[in-house]
Write a protein that holds these residues in place. Structure first.
Motif, PDB file in Angstrom:
ATOM      1  N   ARG A 167       0.836  -1.216   0.000  1.00 37.40           N
ATOM      2  CA  ARG A 167       0.000   0.000   0.000  1.00 37.40           C
ATOM      3  C   ARG A 167       0.863   1.255   0.000  1.00 37.40           C
ATOM      4  NH1 ARG A 167      -3.848   0.205  -2.538  1.00 37.40           N
ATOM      5  NH2 ARG A 167      -4.251   2.208  -1.621  1.00 37.40           N
ATOM      6  N   THR A 188       0.707   4.565  -2.273  1.00 39.48           N
ATOM      7  CA  THR A 188       0.313   5.861  -1.732  1.00 39.48           C
ATOM      8  C   THR A 188       1.472   6.834  -1.503  1.00 39.48           C
ATOM      9  OG1 THR A 188       0.404   5.028   0.540  1.00 39.48           O
ATOM     10  CG2 THR A 188      -1.727   4.899  -0.596  1.00 39.48           C
ATOM     11  N   ASN A 222      -2.462   0.588  -9.753  1.00 36.97           N
ATOM     12  CA  ASN A 222      -2.550   1.062  -8.370  1.00 36.97           C
ATOM     13  C   ASN A 222      -3.866   0.678  -7.708  1.00 36.97           C
ATOM     14  OD1 ASN A 222      -0.009   2.186  -8.444  1.00 36.97           O
ATOM     15  ND2 ASN A 222      -0.744   4.198  -9.060  1.00 36.97           N
ATOM     16  N   ASP A 223      -4.909   0.479  -8.484  1.00 39.58           N
ATOM     17  CA  ASP A 223      -6.225   0.107  -7.944  1.00 39.58           C
ATOM     18  C   ASP A 223      -6.458  -1.401  -7.930  1.00 39.58           C
ATOM     19  OD1 ASP A 223      -6.768   2.789  -7.651  1.00 39.58           O
ATOM     20  OD2 ASP A 223      -7.888   2.946  -9.534  1.00 39.58           O
ATOM     21  N   ARG A 224      -5.487  -2.163  -8.398  1.00 45.53           N
ATOM     22  CA  ARG A 224      -5.666  -3.610  -8.579  1.00 45.53           C
ATOM     23  C   ARG A 224      -6.028  -4.327  -7.271  1.00 45.53           C
ATOM     24  NH1 ARG A 224      -1.185  -6.383 -12.044  1.00 45.53           N
ATOM     25  NH2 ARG A 224      -2.298  -5.247 -13.644  1.00 45.53           N
ATOM     26  N   TYR A 225      -5.368  -3.998  -6.184  1.00 43.15           N
ATOM     27  CA  TYR A 225      -5.619  -4.661  -4.900  1.00 43.15           C
ATOM     28  C   TYR A 225      -6.039  -3.601  -3.895  1.00 43.15           C
ATOM     29  CZ  TYR A 225      -2.881  -8.082  -7.422  1.00 43.15           C
ATOM     30  OH  TYR A 225      -2.406  -8.920  -8.391  1.00 43.15           O
ATOM     31  N   ALA A 226      -7.292  -3.236  -3.945  1.00 45.93           N
ATOM     32  CA  ALA A 226      -7.797  -2.144  -3.115  1.00 45.93           C
ATOM     33  C   ALA A 226      -7.903  -2.512  -1.636  1.00 45.93           C
ATOM     34  CB  ALA A 226      -9.150  -1.677  -3.636  1.00 45.93           C
ATOM     35  N   ASP A 227      -7.955  -3.802  -1.341  1.00 47.45           N
ATOM     36  CA  ASP A 227      -8.041  -4.215   0.060  1.00 47.45           C
ATOM     37  C   ASP A 227      -7.163  -5.441   0.296  1.00 47.45           C
ATOM     38  OD1 ASP A 227      -9.558  -6.656  -0.472  1.00 47.45           O
ATOM     39  OD2 ASP A 227     -11.305  -5.367  -0.742  1.00 47.45           O
ATOM     40  N   TRP A 276      -5.597  -8.650  -2.282  1.00 40.81           N
ATOM     41  CA  TRP A 276      -4.147  -8.828  -2.360  1.00 40.81           C
ATOM     42  C   TRP A 276      -3.757 -10.225  -1.862  1.00 40.81           C
ATOM     43  CZ3 TRP A 276      -0.399  -9.794   1.320  1.00 40.81           C
ATOM     44  CH2 TRP A 276       0.924  -9.579   0.929  1.00 40.81           C
TER      45      TRP A 276
END
Length: 141
Positions: free
Chosen positions: A28, A32, A57-62, A66
């Protein structure tokens, strides 16, 4: 005996998930900690490249998304992510990206070096060196 076995199983699972969450936190931060708008402007990226970086960057939002991919090998995210960034940017722009945001170092190596850099225990190392040096001076004849 069953209580001990369950305790060991619980602690093992907790330790594994804790270690994986550390890897996810590094992942993350890799998303970020970089101002991707500035990267796009600095490197004069095309709109297609910007879209691809945003999708990456949005591929694994949580954590759960992931974990499904990297649960068996949590340290693999580094090589995957930065080879994908290199593919999107191209070699020349990737080198410029590394030089500006990672001081010329390979981002994979930066995160590998930092993964075991636990700040909670740094003071112990300093104290042990000080004690060792003092002991050496005390034994002079």
């Amino acid at each position: 005996m069953k209580k001990i076995a369950w305790t060991i199983l619980f602690l093992g699972a907790f330790t594994l998930s804790y270690a994986q969450s550390d890897y996810y936190n590094d992942y993350r931060r890799s998303v970020t900690d970089v101002n991707w708008g500035a990267v796009a402007a600095d490197l004069l990226l095309s709109s297609t490249q910007v879209k691809q970086l945003n999708a990456l960057n949005d591929r694994y939002a949580d954590y759960n998304t992931w974990l499904r991919v990297y649960g068996d090998s949590p340290d693999r995210w580094r090589a995957d992510r930065y080879s994908e960034i290199e593919r999107i940017l191209g070699n020349d722009k990737y080198v410029k990206f590394k030089n500006k945001y990672y001081k010329g170092q390979n981002p994979v190596a930066v995160y590998n070096r930092n993964k075991n850099n636990d700040k909670k225990y740094k003071h112990i190392d300093k104290k042990s060196k000080a004690v060792h040096m003092n002991n050496g001076k005390d034994h002079k004849h």
